[in-house]
Design a protein around this motif. Sequence first.
Motif, PDB file in Angstrom:
ATOM      1  N   UNK A 145       0.860  -1.185   0.000  1.00 22.26           N
ATOM      2  CA  UNK A 145       0.000   0.000   0.000  1.00 22.26           C
ATOM      3  C   UNK A 145       0.890   1.226   0.000  1.00 22.26           C
ATOM      4  N   UNK A 146       0.259   2.392  -0.025  1.00 20.03           N
ATOM      5  CA  UNK A 146       1.027   3.638   0.010  1.00 20.03           C
ATOM      6  C   UNK A 146       1.812   3.770   1.299  1.00 20.03           C
ATOM      7  N   UNK A 147       1.375   3.056   2.357  1.00 22.06           N
ATOM      8  CA  UNK A 147       2.052   3.151   3.658  1.00 22.06           C
ATOM      9  C   UNK A 147       3.214   2.172   3.780  1.00 22.06           C
ATOM     10  N   UNK A 148       3.426   1.308   2.803  1.00 20.42           N
ATOM     11  CA  UNK A 148       4.431   0.248   2.923  1.00 20.42           C
ATOM     12  C   UNK A 148       5.838   0.828   2.883  1.00 20.42           C
ATOM     13  N   UNK A 149       6.622   0.503   3.892  1.00 17.72           N
ATOM     14  CA  UNK A 149       8.020   0.928   3.984  1.00 17.72           C
ATOM     15  C   UNK A 149       8.989  -0.222   3.780  1.00 17.72           C
ATOM     16  N   UNK A 150       8.582  -1.419   4.150  1.00 20.60           N
ATOM     17  CA  UNK A 150       9.419  -2.606   3.938  1.00 20.60           C
ATOM     18  C   UNK A 150       8.703  -3.500   2.934  1.00 20.60           C
ATOM     19  N   UNK A 151       9.318  -3.704   1.771  1.00 18.88           N
ATOM     20  CA  UNK A 151       8.760  -4.603   0.767  1.00 18.88           C
ATOM     21  C   UNK A 151       9.631  -5.855   0.707  1.00 18.88           C
ATOM     22  N   UNK A 152       9.037  -6.990   1.025  1.00 25.52           N
ATOM     23  CA  UNK A 152       9.740  -8.262   0.908  1.00 25.52           C
ATOM     24  C   UNK A 152       9.410  -8.828  -0.477  1.00 25.52           C
ATOM     25  N   UNK A 153      10.422  -9.024  -1.287  1.00 29.20           N
ATOM     26  CA  UNK A 153      10.192  -9.439  -2.677  1.00 29.20           C
ATOM     27  C   UNK A 153      11.101 -10.615  -3.008  1.00 29.20           C
ATOM     28  N   UNK A 154      10.697 -11.361  -4.013  1.00 28.29           N
ATOM     29  CA  UNK A 154      11.583 -12.385  -4.553  1.00 28.29           C
ATOM     30  C   UNK A 154      12.548 -11.725  -5.531  1.00 28.29           C
ATOM     31  N   UNK A 155      13.627 -12.435  -5.830  1.00 31.92           N
ATOM     32  CA  UNK A 155      14.718 -11.821  -6.580  1.00 31.92           C
ATOM     33  C   UNK A 155      14.306 -11.425  -7.990  1.00 31.92           C
ATOM     34  N   UNK A 156      13.400 -12.206  -8.597  1.00 35.64           N
ATOM     35  CA  UNK A 156      12.934 -11.859  -9.937  1.00 35.64           C
ATOM     36  C   UNK A 156      12.158 -10.564  -9.959  1.00 35.64           C
ATOM     37  N   UNK A 157      11.421 -10.277  -8.874  1.00 34.50           N
ATOM     38  CA  UNK A 157      10.660  -9.023  -8.785  1.00 34.50           C
ATOM     39  C   UNK A 157      11.607  -7.832  -8.773  1.00 34.50           C
ATOM     40  N   UNK A 158      12.729  -7.939  -8.048  1.00 34.44           N
ATOM     41  CA  UNK A 158      13.702  -6.841  -8.025  1.00 34.44           C
ATOM     42  C   UNK A 158      14.205  -6.550  -9.433  1.00 34.44           C
ATOM     43  N   UNK A 159      14.470  -7.588 -10.219  1.00 38.25           N
ATOM     44  CA  UNK A 159      14.938  -7.365 -11.582  1.00 38.25           C
ATOM     45  C   UNK A 159      13.914  -6.599 -12.397  1.00 38.25           C
ATOM     46  N   UNK A 160      12.626  -6.931 -12.230  1.00 43.45           N
ATOM     47  CA  UNK A 160      11.590  -6.209 -12.969  1.00 43.45           C
ATOM     48  C   UNK A 160      11.589  -4.733 -12.567  1.00 43.45           C
ATOM     49  N   UNK A 161      11.772  -4.482 -11.273  1.00 43.84           N
ATOM     50  CA  UNK A 161      11.797  -3.097 -10.806  1.00 43.84           C
ATOM     51  C   UNK A 161      13.000  -2.352 -11.376  1.00 43.84           C
ATOM     52  N   UNK A 162      14.151  -3.012 -11.403  1.00 40.49           N
ATOM     53  CA  UNK A 162      15.348  -2.373 -11.940  1.00 40.49           C
ATOM     54  C   UNK A 162      15.210  -2.090 -13.433  1.00 40.49           C
ATOM     55  N   UNK A 163      14.635  -3.022 -14.168  1.00 41.87           N
ATOM     56  CA  UNK A 163      14.478  -2.813 -15.602  1.00 41.87           C
ATOM     57  C   UNK A 163      13.448  -1.729 -15.874  1.00 41.87           C
ATOM     58  N   UNK A 164      12.453  -1.614 -15.008  1.00 41.34           N
ATOM     59  CA  UNK A 164      11.441  -0.580 -15.177  1.00 41.34           C
ATOM     60  C   UNK A 164      12.017   0.807 -14.910  1.00 41.34           C
ATOM     61  N   UNK A 165      12.808   0.933 -13.850  1.00 38.25           N
ATOM     62  CA  UNK A 165      13.447   2.207 -13.524  1.00 38.25           C
ATOM     63  C   UNK A 165      14.756   1.910 -12.808  1.00 38.25           C
ATOM     64  N   UNK A 166      15.887   1.968 -13.517  1.00 37.01           N
ATOM     65  CA  UNK A 166      17.183   1.583 -12.926  1.00 37.01           C
ATOM     66  C   UNK A 166      17.567   2.400 -11.698  1.00 37.01           C
ATOM     67  N   UNK A 167      17.005   3.585 -11.513  1.00 34.42           N
ATOM     68  CA  UNK A 167      17.375   4.403 -10.356  1.00 34.42           C
ATOM     69  C   UNK A 167      16.778   3.877  -9.055  1.00 34.42           C
ATOM     70  N   UNK A 168      15.767   3.017  -9.143  1.00 37.71           N
ATOM     71  CA  UNK A 168      15.026   2.564  -7.967  1.00 37.71           C
ATOM     72  C   UNK A 168      14.612   3.753  -7.103  1.00 37.71           C
ATOM     73  N   UNK A 169      13.853   4.690  -7.651  1.00 38.83           N
ATOM     74  CA  UNK A 169      13.474   5.879  -6.878  1.00 38.83           C
ATOM     75  C   UNK A 169      12.637   5.500  -5.665  1.00 38.83           C
ATOM     76  N   UNK A 170      12.914   6.174  -4.561  1.00 40.34           N
ATOM     77  CA  UNK A 170      12.163   5.926  -3.335  1.00 40.34           C
ATOM     78  C   UNK A 170      12.657   4.745  -2.536  1.00 40.34           C
ATOM     79  N   UNK A 171      13.711   4.078  -2.998  1.00 41.82           N
ATOM     80  CA  UNK A 171      14.286   2.938  -2.281  1.00 41.82           C
ATOM     81  C   UNK A 171      15.597   3.375  -1.650  1.00 41.82           C
ATOM     82  N   UNK A 172      15.720   3.207  -0.337  1.00 44.61           N
ATOM     83  CA  UNK A 172      16.923   3.632   0.360  1.00 44.61           C
ATOM     84  C   UNK A 172      17.953   2.539   0.523  1.00 44.61           C
TER      85      UNK A 172
END
Length: 844
Positions: free
Chosen positions: A92-119
């Motif tokens: 949700x909009x309130x989510x601060x910790x996202x637990x993801x599988x490794x393939x999901x991270x790749x999709x996020x990186x390919x979508x936006x390599x900067x990973x905006x909003x991720x610390x």
Amino acid sequence: MSELPVTQILPELLQALEYSPSAVLQAPPGAGKTTLVPLALLDVDWLAGQKIILLEPRRLAARAAAERLADLLGEPVGQTVGYRIRLDSKVSAATRIEVVTEGILQRQLQSDPELPGVGIVIFDEFHERSLDADLGLALCVQTQQYLRDEYPLRLLVMSATLDADAVSQLLDDAPVITSMGRQYPVTVNYGTPWEPRQFIEPLVCQTVMQALDDEHGSVLVFLPGTAEIRRVQAQLEQSLNGRADVLLTPLYGELDFGTQRQAIQPAPAGQRKVVLATAIAETSLTIEGIRVVVDAGLSREAAFDPQSGMTGLHTRRVSRAAAEQRAGRAGRLEPGVCYRLWSAQQHEQLAAQREPEIKQADLAPLALQLAHWGVQDVSELVWLDPPPAAALQQGRDLLQRLGALQLSAQGWQLTPHGETLTRLPMHPRLAHMLVEGQRLGLGQLAARLAAVVDERDLLRRAQSADISRRVALFDDPRGADADRNALQRARKLATQWQALLKRLPVTSPVNDAQDEKWIGVLLALAYPDRIAQRRGESGTEYRLANGRAAAFMEPDSLQQCNWLAITALGGQASQRNARIFMAAELDVPALLAVQPGLLSQRETLSWDARTESLLAERQERIGELVWQRAALAQIDPQQRQRALCDVVRRQGINLLPWTPALRQWQARIGLLRALDLAEKGDSAWPDLADQTLLDTLEDWLAPHLNKITRLAHFAQLELANILLGLLPWPLPQQLEEQAPTHWTVPTGSRIRIDYSETPPSLSVRLQELFGSADTPRIARGRQALKLQLLSPAQRPVQVTQDLVGFWHGSYAEVKKDLKGRYPKHYWPDDPLQAEPTRRAKPRK
């Protein structure tokens, strides 16, 4: 949670991440790293309200970790803590910790390599060294170094069994923080030595029953796969004989989450669990109540064979690190016990770590991701182990065949079709099938086929490899053999993937979309290298478009088909035939109608062993398979010559009409060449050895083959004249001088020299050499002949290269023997002073 060991190092870890962009945390199983570290990072200043991405290697681990973290915060999943996995997400909009599988991270990186909003990105259980984790870390390092200036991206790599120093060096000497000591000790009991190919189920059942008698608490059993789990479960049900205090629960990836949850949660009051699990239970899971582990010591891993182009499942011994991980499950809640079904000596012989997936995986997905990222040279990224060059090239070749990559002056470039494939979360083969299926108006069928291929078999006890039987279950799931859970997941996958296709146009719709033939056609588009043609009119063996062979190991309805599209094969490159596990009948005309580019034309000239003649054809081929052929009226002379030279190579040099005299001529030249090479390192005499002649057939034999059409015609070649042309003038004259065919002995007899022996030999009756002191020599004195001294009856009596030594030495004994057998012949006491003779006695 303050009693968990990782609590003690949290201040050091937080300080390290405050001053360094990366860190490595080494903490044993049960230390609490997965649970406590993300929560400890939530409120650090440098995070500035950004998200934490926590990577887990498996869907079950990701979901369980999210639920545990949310529970500690007293919130439902989807608020501060959420998860994203395939087919499911709660954020949700309130989510601060996202637990993801490794393939999901790749999709996020390919979508936006900067990973905006991720610390920060946390790589949990990195020791498993999955391909997705290795690539994810490599891409995150690039993002960290080149794309994030204002809000730096931090990276944390965590594991229980890991070469922390190697990872630290990879991350520019990142600080390493170590949490010492497992939470509770585990006693390890070793068993008898494990033997290859032994059935593990009886020993597993025996050990589990022993553990239930000797120990308290629940039992976690590690087995290599679902088949072993089912067999052990059946045997244990018999052994337990209805005991109400023991609950058997399987745990593996393909189960629905409700069944998985039952295995993870505490046993009901008054009961103990026996959890039968695959390697899914090795990491990131706290299975409540477990204090006993029974480890069969085996795992089933996918491995790609670059020679065959196939990925197969292989049962292997676990590494020592994996065994430690498994034992650690017993010590999470209290002191525990681990039964290892192998000996202590065998344990020391296990590999220290498992082989990284990047070294044994199909790298086509990696090649696609690298091209999308703009990486031409893999050295542009940081790797613990770089991708093997052969497997990566094979992946690029496949993508090129699928139309996803093209090679230009700038290197490997994504095509527009390849760009489309990167947006679909599946193997490039299946993504290509989906896109092509949508183009043909077969999107629903393509999505269903992709789900069937991606999921485990939808039939529990499959009696046929026919994939159409699995597809039929989508519309009619009735039947005792259907795996309801697998079918439910496949349906969900197919629905999700079909939704992704809606943005793609239908440009070439087929008229008969309901025809079952399109199953094979779509699969052939995804697996063009596994299009298969039956060998002969009947039988079970097939040849694949990639040149490999495959066969049905059991009777199957598909073996009546002349052409197949195969999706699942087993076996290794060393085996003659791969085993066909899943396939569909292929309508080749329908395939070529929608994908004519699969067909190539080739003019061939080959040798027909049955008729022993040349066969000239124009062939239409799919890979290495001949679809249609027609006889060629005209044959290119050079092509004919090459084909006939290949025949000679296959049949051997003796196919040519050699005579004994010609072989002697060849040996004479070989002798003079060898003497020159030994003396001065080079020679004017040509190399006419058999192998050299075979290697150079096109140079000396090919021009003389224009009249050869059948095997028998080779006997008509004037081989002596052909070979004589290889000896430039004046070497023929020198050959007669230096290596004569005959030698004249003192009696005047001209005796043939045999050059087939080394050194050359001269067989002469002993009596014809009386009076001679010198051993005959040829090649201008460089080579002494080997004398075969014969009796009057032409039988050998002595062999020597020192004639005068023979006269002064063993002649006396030979003379006694010959005098007894040939008393009428002349046997002088002093042969050096005697007259040579061809008769019984010299003429007076």
